[in-house]
Enzyme design. Structure first.
Site, PDB file in Angstrom:
ATOM      1  N   ARG A  48       0.594  -5.368  -6.040  1.00 34.44           N
ATOM      2  CA  ARG A  48       1.526  -5.587  -4.357  1.00 34.44           C
ATOM      3  C   ARG A  48       1.198  -7.394  -6.270  1.00 34.44           C
ATOM      4  O   ARG A  48       0.278  -6.916  -7.098  1.00 34.44           O
ATOM      5  CB  ARG A  48      -0.166  -6.493  -3.838  1.00 34.44           C
ATOM      6  CG  ARG A  48       0.199  -5.072  -3.088  1.00 34.44           C
ATOM      7  CD  ARG A  48      -1.280  -5.613  -2.114  1.00 34.44           C
ATOM      8  NE  ARG A  48      -1.207  -4.614  -0.872  1.00 34.44           N
ATOM      9  CZ  ARG A  48      -2.402  -3.812  -0.515  1.00 34.44           C
ATOM     10  NH1 ARG A  48      -2.677  -4.024  -1.653  1.00 34.44           N
ATOM     11  NH2 ARG A  48      -1.886  -3.140   0.301  1.00 34.44           N
ATOM     12  N   THR A  98       3.961   2.380   5.651  1.00 32.19           N
ATOM     13  CA  THR A  98       2.901   1.749   6.134  1.00 32.19           C
ATOM     14  C   THR A  98       1.678   3.027   6.454  1.00 32.19           C
ATOM     15  O   THR A  98       2.291   2.788   7.544  1.00 32.19           O
ATOM     16  CB  THR A  98       2.754   0.449   5.982  1.00 32.19           C
ATOM     17  OG1 THR A  98       0.779   0.371   6.598  1.00 32.19           O
ATOM     18  CG2 THR A  98       3.380   0.380   7.495  1.00 32.19           C
ATOM     19  N   GLY A 136       0.706  -1.350  -0.257  1.00 32.29           N
ATOM     20  CA  GLY A 136      -0.293  -0.415  -0.116  1.00 32.29           C
ATOM     21  C   GLY A 136       0.746   0.980  -0.439  1.00 32.29           C
ATOM     22  O   GLY A 136       1.641   1.139   0.402  1.00 32.29           O
ATOM     23  N   ASP A 170      -0.282   2.008   8.609  1.00 33.31           N
ATOM     24  CA  ASP A 170      -1.029   1.297   9.899  1.00 33.31           C
ATOM     25  C   ASP A 170      -0.124   0.641  10.681  1.00 33.31           C
ATOM     26  O   ASP A 170      -0.819   0.808  11.737  1.00 33.31           O
ATOM     27  CB  ASP A 170      -0.995  -0.286   9.640  1.00 33.31           C
ATOM     28  CG  ASP A 170      -1.924  -0.758   8.288  1.00 33.31           C
ATOM     29  OD1 ASP A 170      -2.934   0.630   8.019  1.00 33.31           O
ATOM     30  OD2 ASP A 170      -1.543  -1.731   7.015  1.00 33.31           O
ATOM     31  N   ARG A 225      -5.771  -2.068   8.618  1.00 32.15           N
ATOM     32  CA  ARG A 225      -5.300  -3.468   8.576  1.00 32.15           C
ATOM     33  C   ARG A 225      -6.314  -4.365   9.408  1.00 32.15           C
ATOM     34  O   ARG A 225      -6.888  -3.701  10.536  1.00 32.15           O
ATOM     35  CB  ARG A 225      -4.301  -4.100   7.830  1.00 32.15           C
ATOM     36  CG  ARG A 225      -4.766  -5.042   7.463  1.00 32.15           C
ATOM     37  CD  ARG A 225      -3.026  -5.460   6.264  1.00 32.15           C
ATOM     38  NE  ARG A 225      -2.925  -4.858   5.189  1.00 32.15           N
ATOM     39  CZ  ARG A 225      -2.703  -5.153   4.220  1.00 32.15           C
ATOM     40  NH1 ARG A 225      -2.527  -5.793   3.279  1.00 32.15           N
ATOM     41  NH2 ARG A 225      -2.038  -4.412   3.116  1.00 32.15           N
ATOM     42  N   ASP A 250       5.963  -5.367   6.012  1.00 31.23           N
ATOM     43  CA  ASP A 250       6.037  -6.436   6.637  1.00 31.23           C
ATOM     44  C   ASP A 250       6.253  -7.355   5.228  1.00 31.23           C
ATOM     45  O   ASP A 250       7.462  -8.081   4.781  1.00 31.23           O
ATOM     46  CB  ASP A 250       5.537  -7.295   7.771  1.00 31.23           C
ATOM     47  CG  ASP A 250       5.843  -6.617   8.589  1.00 31.23           C
ATOM     48  OD1 ASP A 250       6.838  -6.297   9.318  1.00 31.23           O
ATOM     49  OD2 ASP A 250       5.215  -7.219   9.448  1.00 31.23           O
ATOM     50  N   ASP A 294       1.990  -1.221  11.509  1.00 27.53           N
ATOM     51  CA  ASP A 294       1.883  -2.102  12.621  1.00 27.53           C
ATOM     52  C   ASP A 294       3.380  -2.772  11.433  1.00 27.53           C
ATOM     53  O   ASP A 294       3.350  -4.701  11.656  1.00 27.53           O
ATOM     54  CB  ASP A 294       0.716  -3.345  11.239  1.00 27.53           C
ATOM     55  CG  ASP A 294       1.051  -2.850   9.706  1.00 27.53           C
ATOM     56  OD1 ASP A 294       1.915  -2.196   9.634  1.00 27.53           O
ATOM     57  OD2 ASP A 294       0.102  -4.034   9.330  1.00 27.53           O
TER      58      ASP A 294
HETATM   59  P1  ADP Z   1       3.556  -4.857   2.466  1.00 34.58           P
HETATM   60  O1  ADP Z   1       4.665  -5.030   2.346  1.00 34.58           O
HETATM   61  O2  ADP Z   1       2.453  -3.367   2.868  1.00 34.58           O
HETATM   62  O3  ADP Z   1       3.159  -5.682   4.019  1.00 34.58           O
HETATM   63  P2  ADP Z   1       1.965  -7.330   1.000  1.00 34.58           P
HETATM   64  O4  ADP Z   1       2.042  -8.179   2.339  1.00 34.58           O
HETATM   65  O5  ADP Z   1       0.984  -6.569  -0.139  1.00 34.58           O
HETATM   66  O6  ADP Z   1       1.794  -4.998   1.604  1.00 34.58           O
HETATM   67  O7  ADP Z   1       3.326  -6.847   0.750  1.00 34.58           O
HETATM   68  C1  ADP Z   1       3.441  -6.778  -0.705  1.00 34.58           C
HETATM   69  C2  ADP Z   1       4.657  -7.282  -1.886  1.00 34.58           C
HETATM   70  O8  ADP Z   1       5.362  -8.325  -1.149  1.00 34.58           O
HETATM   71  C3  ADP Z   1       4.087  -8.648  -2.237  1.00 34.58           C
HETATM   72  O9  ADP Z   1       2.644  -8.700  -3.062  1.00 34.58           O
HETATM   73  C4  ADP Z   1       4.569  -9.429  -2.919  1.00 34.58           C
HETATM   74  O10 ADP Z   1       5.611  -8.488  -3.885  1.00 34.58           O
HETATM   75  C5  ADP Z   1       5.779  -9.070  -1.710  1.00 34.58           C
HETATM   76  N1  ADP Z   1       5.809 -10.271  -0.432  1.00 34.58           N
HETATM   77  C6  ADP Z   1       4.709 -10.448   0.113  1.00 34.58           C
HETATM   78  N2  ADP Z   1       5.529 -11.534   0.873  1.00 34.58           N
HETATM   79  C7  ADP Z   1       6.667 -12.052   0.460  1.00 34.58           C
HETATM   80  C8  ADP Z   1       7.139 -13.567   0.354  1.00 34.58           C
HETATM   81  N3  ADP Z   1       6.698 -14.511   1.178  1.00 34.58           N
HETATM   82  N4  ADP Z   1       8.460 -13.746  -0.523  1.00 34.58           N
HETATM   83  C9  ADP Z   1       8.652 -12.708  -1.644  1.00 34.58           C
HETATM   84  N5  ADP Z   1       7.595 -11.760  -1.532  1.00 34.58           N
HETATM   85  C10 ADP Z   1       6.777 -10.745  -0.663  1.00 34.58           C
HETATM   86  O1  F6P Z   2      -2.042  -1.109   4.591  1.00 35.69           O
HETATM   87  C1  F6P Z   2      -2.094  -0.009   4.679  1.00 35.69           C
HETATM   88  C2  F6P Z   2      -3.741  -0.404   3.897  1.00 35.69           C
HETATM   89  O2  F6P Z   2      -4.374   0.787   4.221  1.00 35.69           O
HETATM   90  C3  F6P Z   2      -4.599  -1.246   5.056  1.00 35.69           C
HETATM   91  O3  F6P Z   2      -4.811  -0.179   6.026  1.00 35.69           O
HETATM   92  C4  F6P Z   2      -5.960  -1.481   4.476  1.00 35.69           C
HETATM   93  O4  F6P Z   2      -5.916  -2.246   4.924  1.00 35.69           O
HETATM   94  C5  F6P Z   2      -5.446  -1.926   2.926  1.00 35.69           C
HETATM   95  O5  F6P Z   2      -4.097  -1.096   2.675  1.00 35.69           O
HETATM   96  C6  F6P Z   2      -6.279  -1.468   1.541  1.00 35.69           C
HETATM   97  O6  F6P Z   2      -5.939  -1.847   1.019  1.00 35.69           O
HETATM   98  P1  F6P Z   2      -5.970  -1.746  -0.722  1.00 35.69           P
HETATM   99  O7  F6P Z   2      -5.713  -0.307  -1.067  1.00 35.69           O
HETATM  100  O8  F6P Z   2      -5.705  -3.159  -1.803  1.00 35.69           O
HETATM  101  O9  F6P Z   2      -8.012  -2.174  -0.646  1.00 35.69           O
END
Ligand code: ADP
Ligand code: F6P
Length: 333
Positions: free
Chosen positions: A76, A129, A15, A131, A175, A107, A133
């Site tokens: 993503r 982020t 995000g 969040d 989230r 994360d 978190d």
């Molecule tokens: P955030 O980085 O905000 O936690 P996401 O969990 O959607 O958001 O992860 C963002 C991107 O990071 C994913 O779409 C993917 O490309 C990559 N990613 C997430 N988890 C993994 C993983 N276990 N191994 C490799 N890449 C990952």
């Molecule tokens: O992680 C940031 C965030 O805005 C969260 O607060 C929310 O749950 C999520 O992303 C929404 O994601 P999307 O823009 O894919 O709907």
């Protein structure tokens, strides 16, 4: 032996968050000031796999520090969780001469950085982020702006709620985490705050608070509901039926992710961007930059991902005590 880094790539992933542009700008300018080349990667790991890679210079990041969103775009990319695509990503980095990479995200994004580091690309993660978190840090890029945006919106809802003597349920993002809700709870003086980490689904207590508040002459009742609990519209219907008080639900949604970053987000994101470059220049890899106890620090990504954090108990307690006239604090130990 520390590996010398010559070309630093930068991407934003997951995000978007206000302040990401300030971080990108800092990475680009600090890298150039340290004599390195910089390449931007569009659309996170998806763009890396599609080779959406371009040269950046100091002018590429002109006039962006004040802008929300991310000029690099974000995405993503589920396939990046698979080894085959991580290997392809590492190969593409090598093909473009990228030997150091700054990943700005949460994360999930750090897990991608961790995998690339294991495949020989030096990586540094920056916590981006709204969040808040991410366990290893007390600050994440975008949280401050998002909280201020939500706070201002909630003030506005409160005005109309008071005029109509209504109950208002306002749903904020986060989230599964309740940080935005908790901060708004304190900053907006909400009567009730529903936090995913602590919520017990006891709507009867909520109903009693509303009725008691009304008896004491309260003209509104603001309930901040975290997205992790959700269902604000149906909750509003049930509360209206149980209290007889008109109740409206407002879901703030993506407006919390946009807007010009606050000074704090600009300054902290800039500092973190510079630190990421300095770490790469010292040969570091698989690290994430954080902020703890008043200092910028960095951790091994594996350790950072294994850390846990929860809401601050004292903040939760004062949030309840300040927003609810009937709340009795436990004795001090
Ligand atoms: P955030 O980085 O905000 O936690 P996401 O969990 O959607 O958001 O992860 C963002 C991107 O990071 C994913 O779409 C993917 O490309 C990559 N990613 C997430 N988890 C993994 C993983 N276990 N191994 C490799 N890449 C990952
Ligand atoms: O992680 C940031 C965030 O805005 C969260 O607060 C929310 O749950 C999520 O992303 C929404 O994601 P999307 O823009 O894919 O709907």
């Amino acid at each position: 032996m520390a590996k010398e880094v010559n070309t630093i790539g930068v991407l934003t992933s997951g995000g978007d968050a206000p302040g990401m542009n300030a971080a990108v700008r800092a990475v680009v300018r600090q890298a150039i000031a340290r004599g390195k080349k910089v390449k931007g990667i569009r659309r996170g790991y998806a763009g890396l796999l599609n080779e959406e890679i371009f040269d950046m210079d100091t002018h590429s990041v002109s006039d962006i520090i004040s802008r929300g969103g991310t000029i690099l775009q974000t995405a993503r990319c589920l396939e990046f969780k698979e080894l085959e695509y991580q290997q392809k990503g590492a190969e593409i980095c090598r093909k473009h001469g990228i030997d150091g990479l700054v990943v700005i995200g949460g994360d999930g994004s750090f897990q991608g950085a961790q995998k690339l580091a294991a495949l020989g690309i030096n990586t540094i993660g920056l916590p981006g982020t709204i969040d808040l978190d991410i366990a290893c840090t007390e600050y994440t890029i975008g949280f401050d702006t998002a909280v201020n945006t939500a706070m201002e919106a909630i003030d506005k809802v409160r005005d109309t709620s008071t005029s109509h003597e209504r109950c208002s349920i306002i749903e904020v993002m986060g989230r599964g985490a309740g940080y935005i809700a908790l901060w708004c709870g304190i900053a907006n003086g909400a009567e009730d705050v529903l936090l995913p980490e602590l919520y017990d689904y006891d709507e009867q207590t909520l109903v009693s608070h509303i009725i008691e508040g009304r008896k004491r002459g309260k003209q509104h009742h603001i309930i901040i509901n975290a997205e992790g609990i959700g269902h604000s519209a149906s909750m509003a219907k049930r509360i209206e039926a149980a209290t007889g008080i008109e109740t409206r639900a407002t879901i703030l949604g993506h407006m919390q992710r946009g807007g010009n970053p606050t000074a704090k987000d600009r300054v902290y994101a800039s500092t973190m961007g510079c630190l990421a470059v300095d770490l790469l220049c010292k040969g570091a890899s698989n690290r994430v930059v954080g902020y703890r106890h008043g200092e910028f620090v960095d951790f091994d990504i594996d350790e950072a991902l294994a850390m846990q954090k929860g809401l601050d108990d004292y903040q939760v307690e004062i949030c309840q005590a300040l927003g609810n006239a009937d709340y009795k604090l436990p004795p001090l130990s």
